[in-house]
Write an enzyme that holds these catalytic residues in place. Structure first.
Site, mmCIF file in Angstrom:
data_model
loop_
_atom_site.group_PDB
_atom_site.id
_atom_site.type_symbol
_atom_site.label_atom_id
_atom_site.label_comp_id
_atom_site.label_asym_id
_atom_site.label_seq_id
_atom_site.Cartn_x
_atom_site.Cartn_y
_atom_site.Cartn_z
ATOM 1 N N CYS A 67 83.815 -14.890 -42.880
ATOM 2 C CA CYS A 67 83.345 -13.527 -42.624
ATOM 3 C C CYS A 67 83.817 -12.542 -43.704
ATOM 4 O O CYS A 67 83.155 -11.537 -43.972
ATOM 5 C CB CYS A 67 83.831 -13.058 -41.261
ATOM 6 S SG CYS A 67 85.580 -13.365 -40.970
ATOM 7 N N GLU A 99 93.515 -12.345 -33.504
ATOM 8 C CA GLU A 99 93.066 -11.764 -34.778
ATOM 9 C C GLU A 99 93.199 -10.238 -34.714
ATOM 10 O O GLU A 99 92.325 -9.501 -35.172
ATOM 11 C CB GLU A 99 91.621 -12.137 -35.073
ATOM 12 C CG GLU A 99 91.381 -13.633 -35.167
ATOM 13 C CD GLU A 99 90.001 -13.988 -35.676
ATOM 14 O OE1 GLU A 99 89.914 -14.518 -36.787
ATOM 15 O OE2 GLU A 99 89.023 -13.715 -34.966
HETATM 16 O O1 FUB Z 1 84.033 -13.415 -34.958
HETATM 17 C C1 FUB Z 1 83.300 -12.947 -36.071
HETATM 18 C C2 FUB Z 1 84.241 -12.657 -37.198
HETATM 19 O O2 FUB Z 1 84.920 -13.852 -37.549
HETATM 20 C C3 FUB Z 1 85.327 -11.684 -36.845
HETATM 21 O O3 FUB Z 1 85.031 -10.369 -37.123
HETATM 22 C C4 FUB Z 1 86.477 -12.187 -37.632
HETATM 23 O O4 FUB Z 1 87.705 -11.721 -37.151
HETATM 24 C C5 FUB Z 1 86.320 -13.677 -37.534
HETATM 25 O O5 FUB Z 1 86.799 -14.151 -36.331
HETATM 26 ZN ZN ZN Z 2 86.875 -11.722 -41.979
#
Ligand code: FUB
Ligand code: ZN
Length: 641
Positions: free
Chosen positions: A405, A321
């Site tokens: 999120c 990510e």
């Molecule tokens: O892991 C918490 C949140 O969910 C992260 O900031 C995002 O990238 C997603 O993985």
């Molecule tokens: Zn997000």
């Protein structure tokens, strides 16, 4: 009129978002939709998706709505963060638009959180209800303080919106508990959360309360990161019963590969990185810490010269990510998470506060109008997690996400956007964002209202008028965006020498500002075709169309062929406001040639290229894509001019 060339910008304070009212146009509309649709429907989704139930800590745990994955992690572990971000967004909205129903919903959540909190102050509903023995055993993977940080940001926002202290007190107890567990004193753990967030939340708590222990804890977490050998996450893993199933690859993933002041390249998970850098900028401001600022400058440079999409999005890879090698910016597979774009706005805003250099607000503006805003539908109730720059129609907005999120992150940004418009101290007022609005300030104890009249971002004419009971001596710093090659200005009809008075991208005009003073700023915004650095192989021989702060794409819905069949041709691109399209946007009519496919039939390869027809194609703002029937989309167009 004179300049203040020597003004030292150590710290300009952002105006509170409550001091800025978007009066009409672009951001007035988007903040209205955010308030009327996005925030209420997000609460509904939290209910529908079974999130609220996790707060019933007295009940036996129900089956998970997000099962534990192969890495020993459930997204449900950090549902608290979604409540925190929703409360934060809703509180910002309440502060400007009181709404008893929304306030009651926040109180409902606060009741549950207050009830769930343990006697020692610990508050994380996952561990309280499901796994009390495991608390603090896996900072590397389990997001314990990430969740607490978001609750804390929500608590500060709710307190500031309503004056009600209950949630704030809950979270102060939680923070005080954290401080008993982590630190350098004997008996404490020298850990920190792998997902940054608590750090910047602690600075907010410090600023809201004036209590230095909260800043001390933030400083500890920032300074400790990556500073220990052996590494905290390795030590923690040794003690973990049965060993840990998976290490998310590298220390870089969590920006804990070296002490933060030695970091000079953006690495790892993009949202984590942006939250860390935001906290570092906060600490640099509070501590006047030049070493932190120097590291941030290097990180900023690396991000913006090597790792940023033309949309302002970042983090191309799904695997982490986050970031990969420099110039790796694939278009169709771009991850470019909405949260990452949103958090670049957070970081840029903080950088603009410690160094009035337009490159920070330029990027804030870029990402706001493009790679962040694309994360929510025009109607305000459907979302993108990933923000690709090319599609063949496979990308669709969703009502909610497995890992939701992004929606609340965007909601809290839009709900507090007024706070990003301007900042000031006792001698200076800086305007970072142009939008039809009123800005109420107190400069050296004197009230000053600035009213911006403009159709920005569709038009570069901005009229700013002054209201003040008594003259206010100050330098007004107006951002001259980096994309603008022709800016003119006047004060009360007298021209201003923009080139001579501009310092680091801000035009500085010093005078005793008095009622009815009028500033006019004209920022020419012709359509430009941007080229990418030659190392961005994916964009070779292609151009992206941009007009002012708005980036364009071509969507199949407006055209007779998919954009992948098009090639820009010589000739002028014409911009025109179309009130009936996509809620009212400036579209571009662009000369192009379009490949004909009719004579290819089953041929996949042949020794002569496609025949073409000349035509005019329509481009729309990138943020507005994927709001109609599914179809192809492209930002980087083949260049045949
Ligand atoms: O892991 C918490 C949140 O969910 C992260 O900031 C995002 O990238 C997603 O993985
Ligand atoms: Zn997000």
């Amino acid at each position: 009129m004179q300049t203040t060339e020597t003004t030292h910008f150590r710290r300009l304070k952002p105006v509170p978002h409550t001091s800025v009212a978007f009066t009409d146009g672009f951001w007035a509309e988007r903040t209205r939709i955010n308030r009327e649709t996005t925030i209420p429907t997000q609460f509904q989704r939290l209910e529908e998706e079974g999130f609220i139930e996790v707060l019933d800590v007295d009940q036996p745990p129900k089956p998970l709505v997000r099962p534990i994955n192969e890495y020993g992690l459930s997204m449900q572990m950090f549902f608290d963060s979604d409540f925190g971000k929703w409360i934060e967004a809703a509180s910002y909205s309440l502060a400007t638009h009181p709404d008893p129903e929304i306030e009651a919903k926040i109180d409902f959540l606060v009741d549950k959180l207050d009830h769930a909190q343990l006697a020692d102050g610990y508050l994380n509903t996952w561990f309280i209800r499901r796994d009390p023995e495991k608390r603090w055993t896996n900072l590397r993977d389990w997001h314990e303080m990430y969740s607490m940080g978001h609750l804390l940001e929500g608590a500060v926002a709710y307190y500031q919106a309503t004056g009600k202290r209950r949630f704030l007190d809950v979270m102060i107890r939680c923070v005080d508990h954290i401080a008993t567990v982590f630190g350098r004193e004997p008996g404490k753990r020298r850990g920190y959360d792998a997902h940054e967030e608590i750090e910047l939340a602690l600075v907010k708590l410090f600023r809201a309360t004036g209590e230095s222990r909260f800043l001390d804890l933030a400083r500890y977490f920032i300074d400790e990161r990556g500073a220990q050998n052996p590494h905290y996450f390795d030590e923690e893993a040794k003690e973990f019963p049965g060993g840990k199933p998976f290490n998310f690859g590298t220390y870089e993933y969590s920006q804990s590969h070296k002490p933060v002041r030695e970091q000079d390249e953006v690495v790892g998970h993009a949202v984590r990185a942006m939250y860390l850098y935001s906290a570092m900028a906060d600490l640099a401001a509070e501590d006047d810490d030049a070493s932190l600022k120097a590291a941030l400058d290097k990180l900023w440079r690396h991000l913006t010269s090597r790792q940023l999409y033309v949309t302002g999005g970042m983090g191309p890879a799904v695997e982490n990510e986050g970031f990969t090698r420099s110039f790796d910016l694939p278009n169709e597979t771009a991850y470019a998470e909405t949260c990452a774009a949103v958090s670049l706005v957070f970081w840029g805003h903080r950088m603009a506060g410690i160094d009035l250099d337009a490159r920070f607000a330029d990027h804030m503006e870029l990402v706001l109008h493009n790679g962040a805003l694309s994360g929510v539908s025009l109607a305000g109730d459907a979302y993108f997690y990933e923000n690709p720059l090319e599609s063949h129609g496979q990308h669709r907005r969703w009502r909610w996400h497995y890992c939701p999120c992004c929606p609340t992150n965007l909601a809290r940004l839009v709900a507090s956007l007024g706070g990003y418009v301007a900042s000031h101290d006792d001698e200076n007022v800086a305007i970072h964002l142009y939008a039809a609005s009123t800005i109420d300030l107190e400069v050296a104890g004197r009230a000053l209202r600035l009213t911006q009249q403009t159709a920005y971002p569709w038009d570069g004419d901005i009229r700013i008028t002054v209201e003040a009971d008594a003259p206010v001596p100050a330098t007004l710093w107006l951002r001259i965006p980096g994309w603008c090659r022709d800016a003119t200005a006047s004060v009360n009809g007298a021209p201003v020498d923009v080139a001579a008075l501009t310092r680091k991208g801000y035009l500085g005009i010093r005078r005793d500002w008095a009622a009815d003073d009028e500033i006019r700023l004209h920022l020419a915004m012709p359509v430009e075709a941007l080229h990418a650095h030659p190392d961005v192989g994916m964009d070779a021989d292609r151009v992206a169309l941009k007009r002012g702060p708005v980036l364009y794409c071509v969507e199949e819905a407006d055209n007779a062929a998919p954009p992948q069949h098009m090639r820009l041709a010589a000739g002028e691109a014409k911009a025109a406001f179309d009130a009936g399209k996509l809620g009212g946007v400036v579209t571009l009519a662009v000369p192009a040639t379009i490949d004909r496919t009719a004579d290819w039939q089953d041929t996949l390869y042949r020794p002569r290229p496609a025949e073409t027809v000349a035509g005019t194609i329509t481009a729309i703002p990138y943020f507005a894509w994927a709001n109609r029937e599914p179809g192809a989309m492209l930002v980087w167009l083949r260049d045949g001019r």
